[in-house]
Design an enzyme around this catalytic site. Structure first.
Site, PDB file in Angstrom:
ATOM      1  N   LYS A  57       0.839  -1.198   0.000  1.00  0.00           N
ATOM      2  CA  LYS A  57       0.000   0.000   0.000  1.00  0.00           C
ATOM      3  C   LYS A  57       0.877   1.252   0.000  1.00  0.00           C
ATOM      4  O   LYS A  57       1.881   1.323   0.713  1.00  0.00           O
ATOM      5  CB  LYS A  57      -0.899  -0.017   1.244  1.00  0.00           C
ATOM      6  CG  LYS A  57      -1.918   1.107   1.338  1.00  0.00           C
ATOM      7  CD  LYS A  57      -2.794   0.895   2.578  1.00  0.00           C
ATOM      8  CE  LYS A  57      -3.912   1.921   2.671  1.00  0.00           C
ATOM      9  NZ  LYS A  57      -4.796   1.648   3.840  1.00  0.00           N
TER      10      LYS A  57
ATOM     11  N   SER B 113      -9.500   1.353   2.958  1.00  0.00           N
ATOM     12  CA  SER B 113      -8.651   2.149   2.082  1.00  0.00           C
ATOM     13  C   SER B 113      -7.543   1.342   1.409  1.00  0.00           C
ATOM     14  O   SER B 113      -6.847   1.853   0.531  1.00  0.00           O
ATOM     15  CB  SER B 113      -8.018   3.305   2.872  1.00  0.00           C
ATOM     16  OG  SER B 113      -7.155   2.822   3.900  1.00  0.00           O
TER      17      SER B 113
ATOM     18  N   SER C 294      -9.906  -0.972   7.135  1.00  0.00           N
ATOM     19  CA  SER C 294      -9.364  -0.832   5.780  1.00  0.00           C
ATOM     20  C   SER C 294      -8.654  -2.058   5.245  1.00  0.00           C
ATOM     21  O   SER C 294      -8.260  -2.085   4.082  1.00  0.00           O
ATOM     22  CB  SER C 294      -8.418   0.369   5.720  1.00  0.00           C
ATOM     23  OG  SER C 294      -9.140   1.563   5.897  1.00  0.00           O
TER      24      SER C 294
END
Length: 386
Positions: free
Chosen positions: A32, A109, A133
């Protein structure tokens, strides 16, 4: 690599080395874009952060540990702006496409990491989980999602959102791969099996009865005693969610205050509105919310103290379409926070995985005592969820 799912940031390739042998040497790693990786910028889903980033000279220690275990880095993945949403959208870099159902949101996310794994572009998706997330995109994309015990993994060189809740986490396609990841990052092995699985009636009442029945049937397949309790807490799920959101918004504002003051127009309107909500909270509201979090954590300790594991649905409702109206997205986020906040408030680990023979986005979660992460894996294996 062809990325027709829009999972990765379009950065030029840089050489990221990894050990030739090791427990993860057969696995590809997607990271990420919240973690620093040497040779790459870190944008955190923000055009303004990207512009100020520069190329990072060092790799985040947790990423390096995975590389040293043999994982092969395949790219940095997209995230919701500032990691401050559960939907998966981003006005700067676009929304990744859910490979399981392209009409649905990918969840956020850690959207890019989940999509990369679901599309078989990576085997390990490293992300973060503040308010869900990791767990939510895992559920939406039919994956295994692990939110570790809060504070158990190294979070240096990771851009914060709300430190009281921020936790590095992982998604994989299989329990076996997740078990290998747990071992590689130093998660202690479980010494024994829990005595029973706890079901809180107020939690299962939040979902469709037919889905609840399938979840309970899956739990019974583990041949473990099931203990029922009326409620997980003396406080309502709504009150817990409000306390969680209050702390989250307060800390998210502190983490991004400078960015907002320097370039408010560079932040998406919905993210900016959420940040401003945090700026308006007074100290009394935040103190009360932290007191609730402490009280709930103590209640969880009492509930699970006798070697128990709590079972709960990962999502409170089916995910919306990717082109749904903002009101629908907000309703989905609000409903899911009531379940996703429990791990954050308590600091306890949670493991989410698909339910066998359950259509749609049926995802079951196990929540255990702090540092009991491996126990959750052992129970999940017994449930034969894959």
């Amino acid at each position: 690599m062809q990325d027709r799912w829009n999972a990765f940031m379009p950065y030029p390739d840089a050489d990221v080395g990894h050990a030739a042998t090791g427990p993860l040497s057969h696995l590809r790693l997607a990271v990420k874009d919240l973690f620093d990786v040497a040779g790459y910028p870190t944008a955190a889903g923000s055009a303004a952060v990207l512009a100020a980033s520069g190329i990072k000279p060092l790799t985040a220690p947790l990423v390096q540990k995975l590389l040293d275990a043999g994982a092969c880095f395949v790219g940095k993945t997209k995230t919701d702006e500032l990691a401050y949403s559960l939907i998966g959208g981003n006005i700067h870099f676009g929304m990744p496409i859910n490979p399981r159902d392209p009409t649905l949101i990918p969840g956020g996310s850690s959207s890019g990491s989940a999509v990369a794994v679901a599309a078989d572009l990576a085997d390990i998706g490293l992300g973060t989980d503040t308010s869900g997330s990791i767990r939510l995109p895992a559920a939406v994309n039919g994956l295994i999602g692990w939110r570790p015990t809060h504070g158990s993994l190294d979070d240096r060189a990771l851009r914060p959102l709300a430190p009281s809740f921020d936790a590095p986490g992982f998604v994989t396609r299989s329990l076996e791969a997740m078990s290998e990841v747990m071992s590689a990052v130093g998660t202690p092995a479980a010494n024994d099996q829990p005595q029973s699985i706890v079901i809180a009636e107020d939690i299962f009442e939040t979902i469709d009865s037919s889905v609840a029945d399938k979840m309970v049937a899956s739990l019974r397949s583990a041949a473990m005693p099931i203990r029922r309790t009326g409620a997980i807490s003396s406080l309502s799920l709504a009150d817990l969610a409000l306390a969680f959101t209050t702390i989250l918004q307060s800390e998210a504002w502190e983490s991004n205050k400078t960015l907002f003051e320097q370039a408010p127009e560079a932040i998406a309107p919905d993210i900016a509105a959420r940040l401003l909500s945090g700026s308006r909270l007074d100290d009394g509201q935040v103190r009360e919310a932290r007191a609730i979090a402490k009280h709930f954590s103590q209640e969880i300790d009492r509930l699970l103290g006798a070697n128990l594991v709590l079972a709960l649905p990962t999502l409170a409702m089916s995910p919306p379409n990717r082109d749904a109206e903002p009101e629908s997205l907000a309703a989905f986020r609000s409903a899911c926070i009531k379940l996703l906040c429990l791990s954050g408030l308590s600091g306890c680990p949670q493991l989410a995985f698909p339910i066998a023979n359950c259509a749609g986005n049926g995802s079951l979660s196990l929540l255990g005592v702090r540092s009991g992460d491996s126990t959750l894996m052992n129970v999940a294996r017994r449930l034969r969820a894959e």
